[in-house]
Design a protein around this motif. Structure first.
Motif, PDB file in Angstrom:
ATOM      1  N   THR A   1       0.779  -1.004  -0.005  1.00  0.00           N
ATOM      2  CA  THR A   1      -0.219  -0.177   0.025  1.00  0.00           C
ATOM      3  C   THR A   1       0.918   1.207  -0.020  1.00  0.00           C
ATOM      4  O   THR A   1       0.164   2.555   0.004  1.00  0.00           O
ATOM      5  N   HIS A   2       2.230   1.202   0.321  1.00  0.00           N
ATOM      6  CA  HIS A   2       2.973   2.193   0.462  1.00  0.00           C
ATOM      7  C   HIS A   2       2.628   3.246   1.536  1.00  0.00           C
ATOM      8  O   HIS A   2       3.274   4.131   1.869  1.00  0.00           O
ATOM      9  N   GLU A   3       1.755   2.698   2.586  1.00  0.00           N
ATOM     10  CA  GLU A   3       1.501   3.368   3.717  1.00  0.00           C
ATOM     11  C   GLU A   3       2.732   3.344   4.582  1.00  0.00           C
ATOM     12  O   GLU A   3       3.199   2.403   4.880  1.00  0.00           O
ATOM     13  N   ARG A   4       3.042   4.758   5.225  1.00  0.00           N
ATOM     14  CA  ARG A   4       4.175   4.701   6.212  1.00  0.00           C
ATOM     15  C   ARG A   4       3.306   5.123   7.646  1.00  0.00           C
ATOM     16  O   ARG A   4       2.496   5.440   7.752  1.00  0.00           O
ATOM     17  N   TYR A   5       3.925   4.183   8.402  1.00  0.00           N
ATOM     18  CA  TYR A   5       3.478   4.267  10.011  1.00  0.00           C
ATOM     19  C   TYR A   5       4.404   4.096  10.752  1.00  0.00           C
ATOM     20  O   TYR A   5       5.644   3.333  10.224  1.00  0.00           O
ATOM     21  N   GLU A   6       4.344   3.748  12.229  1.00  0.00           N
ATOM     22  CA  GLU A   6       5.418   3.564  13.042  1.00  0.00           C
ATOM     23  C   GLU A   6       4.887   2.394  14.112  1.00  0.00           C
ATOM     24  O   GLU A   6       3.513   2.588  14.547  1.00  0.00           O
ATOM     25  N   LEU A   7       5.571   1.521  14.287  1.00  0.00           N
ATOM     26  CA  LEU A   7       5.113   0.409  15.062  1.00  0.00           C
ATOM     27  C   LEU A   7       5.874   0.729  16.145  1.00  0.00           C
ATOM     28  O   LEU A   7       6.914   0.789  16.448  1.00  0.00           O
ATOM     29  N   LEU A   8       4.894   0.706  17.277  1.00  0.00           N
ATOM     30  CA  LEU A   8       5.244   1.165  18.493  1.00  0.00           C
ATOM     31  C   LEU A   8       5.335   0.218  19.660  1.00  0.00           C
ATOM     32  O   LEU A   8       4.492  -0.903  19.664  1.00  0.00           O
ATOM     33  N   PRO A   9       5.938   0.200  20.967  1.00  0.00           N
ATOM     34  CA  PRO A   9       5.818  -0.755  22.093  1.00  0.00           C
ATOM     35  C   PRO A   9       4.430  -0.927  22.403  1.00  0.00           C
ATOM     36  O   PRO A   9       4.004  -2.100  22.751  1.00  0.00           O
ATOM     37  N   ARG A  10       3.307   0.047  22.190  1.00  0.00           N
ATOM     38  CA  ARG A  10       2.219  -0.330  22.467  1.00  0.00           C
ATOM     39  C   ARG A  10       1.221  -0.871  21.807  1.00  0.00           C
ATOM     40  O   ARG A  10       0.399  -1.758  22.123  1.00  0.00           O
ATOM     41  N   HIS A  11       2.015  -1.239  20.474  1.00  0.00           N
ATOM     42  CA  HIS A  11       1.197  -2.077  19.612  1.00  0.00           C
ATOM     43  C   HIS A  11       1.533  -3.597  19.963  1.00  0.00           C
ATOM     44  O   HIS A  11       0.786  -4.668  19.610  1.00  0.00           O
ATOM     45  N   MET A  12       2.679  -3.836  20.500  1.00  0.00           N
ATOM     46  CA  MET A  12       2.937  -5.139  20.850  1.00  0.00           C
ATOM     47  C   MET A  12       1.933  -5.573  22.294  1.00  0.00           C
ATOM     48  O   MET A  12       1.504  -6.497  22.336  1.00  0.00           O
ATOM     49  N   ASP A  13       1.605  -4.290  23.046  1.00  0.00           N
ATOM     50  CA  ASP A  13       0.455  -4.602  24.145  1.00  0.00           C
ATOM     51  C   ASP A  13      -0.929  -4.797  23.318  1.00  0.00           C
ATOM     52  O   ASP A  13      -1.310  -5.858  23.884  1.00  0.00           O
ATOM     53  N   GLU A  14      -0.815  -4.169  22.368  1.00  0.00           N
ATOM     54  CA  GLU A  14      -2.287  -4.723  21.517  1.00  0.00           C
ATOM     55  C   GLU A  14      -2.271  -6.021  21.383  1.00  0.00           C
ATOM     56  O   GLU A  14      -3.218  -6.900  21.357  1.00  0.00           O
TER      57      GLU A  14
END
Length: 195
Positions: A117-130
């Motif tokens: 998709t070429h979408e840019r985002y940031e993978l964060l520690p809170r995503h590991m909690d999710e």
């Protein structure tokens, strides 16, 4: 009864992935009576689960009590398909499934670009909690079929063998994370899912 197959793609993938297209194409040719859902999942876990649940709920609203649901998930989609199986009581085929992705994806924290998709985002520690919050114990392993290739360069296949030790298992020598030769399986998957 109306049959619905839910296909869940993996991390940094999309509905345009090769296996998703192969599954959809096979169904269009051989089982056009089955509705195929391949939701475009957002890049973060809680939002991805919300999109998956919304797709299922929309199918339930369309088909009512006559809905027969089956799920297929690849990699992180296999983790999500395990949750679908437990929450909705359906069968699921897991292709090189991610096990404990909240540990695996620690190495990927930071800026990401989805190659589809070429979408840019940031993978964060809170995503590991999710992800940790989305994990469910497998209570009915006979509803699951794990398709695993030993030469998966992304995931350690032995973790899936341990996590899903009582599920149906097809373990192949060689291969890779994309699951080489997936086109051999759609008919068997549909049969296993009971669609």
């Amino acid at each position: 009864m109306s049959s619905v197959l839910l296909y869940l793609h993996g991390f940094n993938s999309s509905p345009g992935s090769a296996k998703a297209r192969q599954m959809a194409d096979w169904l269009a040719e051989h089982r056009p009576d089955i509705e195929v859902l391949i939701p475009a999942q957002p890049n973060t876990p809680a939002a991805a689960w919300a999109a998956i649940a919304q797709s299922i709920e929309a199918a339930q609203a369309r088909h009512g009590d006559g809905l027969r649901l089956g799920a297929v998930g690849s990699s992180l989609g296999g983790f999500m398909a395990t949750r679908v199986s437990e929450r909705y009581g359906c069968r699921a085929a897991l292709i090189n499934p991610a096990v404990r992705p909240y540990e695996l994806l620690q190495d990927f924290l930071g800026p990401q670009t989805n190659p589809y998709t070429h979408e840019r985002y940031e993978l964060l520690p809170r995503h590991m909690d999710e992800l940790r919050a989305l994990a469910v114990p497998v209570t009915v392993p006979e509803r699951l079929w794990v398709l695993q290739q030993q030469e998966d360069e992304v995931l350690d296949y032995r973790k899936a063998l341990s996590e899903y030790s009582f599920a149906r298992l097809s373990l192949e020598c060689g291969g890779d994370h994309s699951f080489v030769g997936f086109e051999r399986y759609p008919a068997q998957i549909v049969h296993f899912l009971g669609l």
